[in-house]
Design an enzyme around this catalytic site. Structure first.
Site, PDB file in Angstrom:
ATOM      1  N   SER A  33       0.791  -1.231   0.000  1.00 56.30           N
ATOM      2  CA  SER A  33       0.000   0.000   0.000  1.00 56.30           C
ATOM      3  C   SER A  33       0.822   1.278   0.000  1.00 56.30           C
ATOM      4  O   SER A  33       0.370   2.304  -0.511  1.00 56.30           O
ATOM      5  CB  SER A  33      -0.951  -0.009   1.198  1.00 56.30           C
ATOM      6  OG  SER A  33      -0.290  -0.370   2.387  1.00 56.30           O
ATOM      7  N   ARG A  34       2.027   1.264   0.563  1.00 54.07           N
ATOM      8  CA  ARG A  34       2.804   2.497   0.663  1.00 54.07           C
ATOM      9  C   ARG A  34       3.525   2.863  -0.632  1.00 54.07           C
ATOM     10  O   ARG A  34       4.132   3.939  -0.721  1.00 54.07           O
ATOM     11  CB  ARG A  34       3.818   2.368   1.793  1.00 54.07           C
ATOM     12  CG  ARG A  34       4.897   1.304   1.579  1.00 54.07           C
ATOM     13  CD  ARG A  34       5.740   1.180   2.822  1.00 54.07           C
ATOM     14  NE  ARG A  34       6.742   0.123   2.749  1.00 54.07           N
ATOM     15  CZ  ARG A  34       7.498  -0.242   3.781  1.00 54.07           C
ATOM     16  NH1 ARG A  34       7.358   0.367   4.937  1.00 54.07           N
ATOM     17  NH2 ARG A  34       8.387  -1.211   3.661  1.00 54.07           N
ATOM     18  N   ARG A  61       3.597 -12.400   0.027  1.00 54.93           N
ATOM     19  CA  ARG A  61       4.167 -13.632   0.596  1.00 54.93           C
ATOM     20  C   ARG A  61       3.051 -14.630   0.914  1.00 54.93           C
ATOM     21  O   ARG A  61       3.299 -15.648   1.543  1.00 54.93           O
ATOM     22  CB  ARG A  61       4.943 -13.332   1.889  1.00 54.93           C
ATOM     23  CG  ARG A  61       6.113 -12.380   1.744  1.00 54.93           C
ATOM     24  CD  ARG A  61       7.247 -12.968   0.927  1.00 54.93           C
ATOM     25  NE  ARG A  61       8.421 -12.103   0.948  1.00 54.93           N
ATOM     26  CZ  ARG A  61       8.600 -11.045   0.163  1.00 54.93           C
ATOM     27  NH1 ARG A  61       7.658 -10.720  -0.714  1.00 54.93           N
ATOM     28  NH2 ARG A  61       9.695 -10.308   0.242  1.00 54.93           N
ATOM     29  N   SER A  90       7.177  -0.750  -6.137  1.00 50.44           N
ATOM     30  CA  SER A  90       8.321   0.153  -6.080  1.00 50.44           C
ATOM     31  C   SER A  90       9.025  -0.139  -4.752  1.00 50.44           C
ATOM     32  O   SER A  90       8.406  -0.689  -3.838  1.00 50.44           O
ATOM     33  CB  SER A  90       7.868   1.618  -6.160  1.00 50.44           C
ATOM     34  OG  SER A  90       7.255   2.042  -4.943  1.00 50.44           O
ATOM     35  N   GLU A 113       9.762  -3.277 -10.211  1.00 48.67           N
ATOM     36  CA  GLU A 113      10.040  -2.372  -9.097  1.00 48.67           C
ATOM     37  C   GLU A 113      10.370  -1.024  -9.735  1.00 48.67           C
ATOM     38  O   GLU A 113      11.401  -0.882 -10.389  1.00 48.67           O
ATOM     39  CB  GLU A 113      11.223  -2.869  -8.253  1.00 48.67           C
ATOM     40  CG  GLU A 113      10.992  -4.188  -7.534  1.00 48.67           C
ATOM     41  CD  GLU A 113      10.165  -4.046  -6.266  1.00 48.67           C
ATOM     42  OE1 GLU A 113       9.823  -2.898  -5.897  1.00 48.67           O
ATOM     43  OE2 GLU A 113       9.862  -5.078  -5.646  1.00 48.67           O
TER      44      GLU A 113
END
Length: 419
Positions: free
Chosen positions: A180-181, A255, A307, A380
């Site tokens: 989420s961040r 995970r 990211s 990423e």
């Protein structure tokens, strides 16, 4: 500084936001395996409340960690005692958050069309969901919205479907924001959605893709966590589910997949940022995708966007055994990265998850690859650590633009190499 800290804590209590005044992000350089192990020991000390943005994987790879103000001196002393070098990447996390909030507050006008929508700022879940509805209204022949499930806290999990007709056609899946961040990913997902509607019928590569395949785009893959990053803790990564027997909240949704679940590369500790959950697909955010992909049965490419670190990754994460399609995946990753770099010169590395960064079990693309989806990739996005998860809004559009070129490369290859 002490007065500033007290004032900030009081303001946080009033407004409900977790405060990060004095928190620093350190880049640690471990030169050998012994130093890597020392950093891992540091990671296990829960009372330090360290937040590893890039985990201690192996010697030579950077380790980024957010250190709270009260423990910063202890951490630095530990590193210096063991002759482990470090540098300060972010001097004060809160100052960057304040900049981010100020930038967002300057662009709060509600868009009445997707043309008027501001793609160069970060948006809330409600704003993104409103954007999705606008896009569907404006392009009903091309775009539809599907709710594939509901989150732990009861929010809809929405996916955009781009299709030129037909049923159960071969399809490409793209998701952003599973952690989420990682705000630049959701923002890029919004930009991708608009780009698809603008380019269909105009740009030949995308037009050929959509004439042959559907595209499914899940812009906010972890809605509960995303709302929490806006309202309470900007640094929140996991879902918001509750774990029986623990006060710690949430599971790492990257995970939680049924691919080598529980093997090394994930944590069994509910307080860890890489907590895998009690069983595979325990998170409804994951299970909803699993059920959708399984029932669809014709997904040919699956691309999950994260990211930061500027990487393009393919299976496997849990084992160093090469994927059966490694040679083709590696060549395709190389082509995609070349296309990405051609726009702004941004450098990406590429390779399998385990060889390029670290061992990770229960990851998204290891599961999708195990389901026969050959073209399974993880991005990423920017940057390499200067701002990390707090990428300035001024970089949203350049990030989305360059990533789109890589996505086009993968999607075009998927159409041209049916299996």
């Amino acid at each position: 500084m002490k007065r500033l800290l007290v004032l900030s804590v009081l303001l946080a209590a009033v407004f409900g936001n977790e405060n990060f005044v004095g928190h620093q992000v350190l880049r640690i350089s471990a030169t050998d395996e012994a130093q890597v192990q020392k950093v891992r020991e540091l990671e296990e000390l829960e009372h330090l409340k360290l937040d590893f943005w890039r985990d201690p994987a192996r010697a030579g790879l950077p380790i980024d960690v957010r250190v709270p103000f009260p423990t910063i001196q202890s951490v630095k002393a530990f590193l210096e005692y063991h002759d482990i070098s470090y540098e300060i990447m972010i001097e004060d996390v809160q100052s960057l958050l304040d900049e981010e909030k100020q930038q967002m507050s300057a662009f709060q006008a509600r868009a009445l069309s997707t043309d008027a929508f501001n793609y160069a700022t970060y948006h809330t879940l409600d704003e993104i969901y409103e954007f999705m509805d606008l896009l569907v209204t404006e392009h009903p022949q091309l775009v539809s919205k599907i709710q594939i499930g509901s989150t732990f806290e009861g929010r809809p999990i929405n996916v955009l479907k781009f299709s030129t007709g037909g049923t159960n056609r071969p399809a490409i899946w793209i998701d952003t924001g599973i952690h989420s961040r990682e705000w630049v990913t959701q923002a890029s997902g919004v930009w991708f959605a608009k780009k698809i509607t603008k380019d269909y019928g105009q740009e030949p590569t995308l037009t050929a893709i959509l004439d042959n395949m559907d595209i499914f785009l899940e812009i906010v893959t972890n809605p509960d966590g995303f709302v929490y990053t806006h309202k309470t803790n900007r640094m929140w990564r996991k879902t918001r589910s509750h774990t029986e027997g623990s006060l710690c909240v949430g599971v790492d949704p990257n995970r939680n997949w049924d691919a080598a679940f529980g093997m090394p590369g994930a944590s069994s500790n509910p307080c860890s940022e890489t907590y895998r959950g009690k069983f595979p697909n325990s998170e409804v955010e994951v299970k909803s995708i699993v059920d959708f992909v399984t029932s669809h049965g014709n997904i040919k490419a699956f691309i999950s966007i994260h990211s930061y670190s500027q990487l393009l990754l393919y299976p496997y994460g849990y084992t160093s055994e090469p994927a059966p399609d490694k040679e083709e995946l590696d060549q395709l990753a190389k082509s995609a990265v070349t296309a990405l770099t051609s726009l702004h010169g941004t450098k990406f590395k590429y390779g399998s998850i385990i060889d390029t960064i670290y061992q990770a079990s229960g990851s998204t693309i290891d599961w999708t690859y195990s389901q026969g989806i050959k073209y399974s990739f993880t991005f990423e996005l920017r940057d390499t650590g200067l701002r990390g998860f707090l990428l300035p809004a001024s970089q949203i559009i350049p990030t989305a633009e360059e990533t789109w070129l890589a996505l086009l490369t993968i999607m075009d290859h998927t159409v041209k190499h049916p299996y």
